[in-house]
Design a protein around this motif. Sequence first.
Motif, PDB file in Angstrom:
ATOM      1  N   ALA A 128       0.777  -1.189   0.067  1.00  0.00           N
ATOM      2  CA  ALA A 128       0.053   0.127  -0.002  1.00  0.00           C
ATOM      3  C   ALA A 128       0.883   1.085  -0.046  1.00  0.00           C
ATOM      4  CB  ALA A 128      -0.919   0.002   1.337  1.00  0.00           C
ATOM      5  N   TYR A 129       1.799   1.403   0.906  1.00  0.00           N
ATOM      6  CA  TYR A 129       2.911   2.470   1.041  1.00  0.00           C
ATOM      7  C   TYR A 129       3.542   2.773  -0.322  1.00  0.00           C
ATOM      8  CZ  TYR A 129       1.424   2.971   5.962  1.00  0.00           C
ATOM      9  OH  TYR A 129       0.661   3.077   7.096  1.00  0.00           O
ATOM     10  N   SER A 130       3.963   1.547  -0.975  1.00  0.00           N
ATOM     11  CA  SER A 130       4.674   1.563  -2.166  1.00  0.00           C
ATOM     12  C   SER A 130       4.000   2.163  -3.239  1.00  0.00           C
ATOM     13  CB  SER A 130       5.104   0.076  -2.787  1.00  0.00           C
ATOM     14  OG  SER A 130       6.106  -0.372  -1.481  1.00  0.00           O
ATOM     15  N   GLY A 131       2.734   1.765  -3.312  1.00  0.00           N
ATOM     16  CA  GLY A 131       1.678   2.187  -4.369  1.00  0.00           C
ATOM     17  C   GLY A 131       1.363   3.694  -4.127  1.00  0.00           C
ATOM     18  N   SER A 132       1.169   4.297  -2.765  1.00  0.00           N
ATOM     19  CA  SER A 132       0.943   5.694  -2.537  1.00  0.00           C
ATOM     20  C   SER A 132       2.004   6.480  -2.718  1.00  0.00           C
ATOM     21  CB  SER A 132       0.138   5.880  -1.216  1.00  0.00           C
ATOM     22  OG  SER A 132       1.057   5.276  -0.260  1.00  0.00           O
ATOM     23  N   THR A 133       3.247   6.165  -2.492  1.00  0.00           N
ATOM     24  CA  THR A 133       4.412   6.798  -2.761  1.00  0.00           C
ATOM     25  C   THR A 133       5.043   7.033  -4.025  1.00  0.00           C
ATOM     26  OG1 THR A 133       5.066   5.968  -0.504  1.00  0.00           O
ATOM     27  CG2 THR A 133       6.816   6.759  -1.780  1.00  0.00           C
ATOM     28  N   PHE A 134       4.899   5.813  -4.846  1.00  0.00           N
ATOM     29  CA  PHE A 134       5.731   5.986  -6.100  1.00  0.00           C
ATOM     30  C   PHE A 134       4.890   6.107  -7.218  1.00  0.00           C
ATOM     31  CE2 PHE A 134       8.602   2.909  -3.199  1.00  0.00           C
ATOM     32  CZ  PHE A 134       9.576   3.776  -3.247  1.00  0.00           C
TER      33      PHE A 134
END
Length: 429
Positions: free
Chosen positions: A365-371
């Motif tokens: 989730a954090y990878s998607g929202s970050t990158f």
Amino acid sequence: MYSLLLAIIYVAFVSLGLPDSLVGSGWPVMHEDLAVPLAYAGIITMLIAGGTIASSLLSERLTRRFGAGLVTAVSVGMTAAALLGFSVTGSFWVLCLWAIPYGLGAGAVDAALNNYVALHYAARHMNWLHSFWGVGASISPFVMSHAITSGLGWSGAYRIIGVVQVVLTGLLLASLPLWGKVHPRVPAHDAEPSTHDGEPTFTHDGEPAPAHEPTTRGGHVPLATALRIPGVPLVLLAFFAYCALESTSILWASTYLVTDRGVTPATAAAFASLYLLGITGGRFLAGFVADRVGDRALIRGGFLTVALGVVLIALPLPTPVLALAGLVVAGLGSAPIYPAIIHSTPVNFGRNSSQAIIGIQMAAAYSGSTFMPPLFGVLSGWVGLWIFPLFVGVLAVLGLVMSERLSGLVARRASTSVPSSDAAASRTP
């Protein structure tokens, strides 16, 4: 005890949302005081995201060793210390150092709390809890605004939220005896207890295992083992896609409406905020039906509603009315997806594996929202902002396809009553 601990967890979710909007709302003033370029906000957010991803992946081992209550309390304490550190520093590079415990604390508490609620509470509470997170995230910009206008400065906002987190840490520490006394829920909506050779199978908690819940045994589930469990890559891609489309919409929807649809900046900003309000309000409304319709239907309906909203946004009409309405529809569709994916994890993959898998889901989730929002920025610079609905639409379709494939896998597992993930977990030393 059940209700008292639930109330504490509700307060915790509000408090979890409080820090999430502080950097964005305060950075126009912060970067001037710190004498750094405006673009340096990306460094802070990347450091926070990196810490969050790392602690999410470690959450399963930590939670097994220390328990969800203690991990939550210590993680909130780390976040409180980081926020108070933000409030007393005048150097950007010291701010970067404080961003590390900020991210580490946020990731661990997010994974631990989500898994605990998924195991112990009904689907309606998962939706309402995430709605309360949205309340906290919506409050913090007002805290920042008040601090700046009242002369406290941006550091005053971090101090206020930091003190709130300190109080919550004390409350969580005092509640530690309650965490082990709330019995895990029996997932009753989406499945009946499974049988093997005519006898019911049971989870490691001694509860009947639903037909599509792999019966689990053993202790720590390593990352490599969790990734090999059938269906895990599917749910990770679905979660990545959802969080990518949500964060891309939050960051870029207003700019798209202004540059490509001729909407005034004030109107675009108002409707962009309605997207967030749609998520918060939609989760509150979804809580009333979640137990009746089930997680799978909420995920499917959510992605389909997002797709409908994207179609409305993309229609090449001379008036932007449908595009504005589409943004609100997309927000309402987004609302139940995140809570439902989390809540269905113990049922889909087994209680023993759920903490490990939820930790990986948080990292995805954090990878998607970050990158993904920066990637859209690069693509739109090459092609044009007109690709916004196409970009978000592709992510919605990806999320829908992956979640439907997972549902098919779970259904086939239920029909054969084969606890496939248990075999993978039991092979782990």
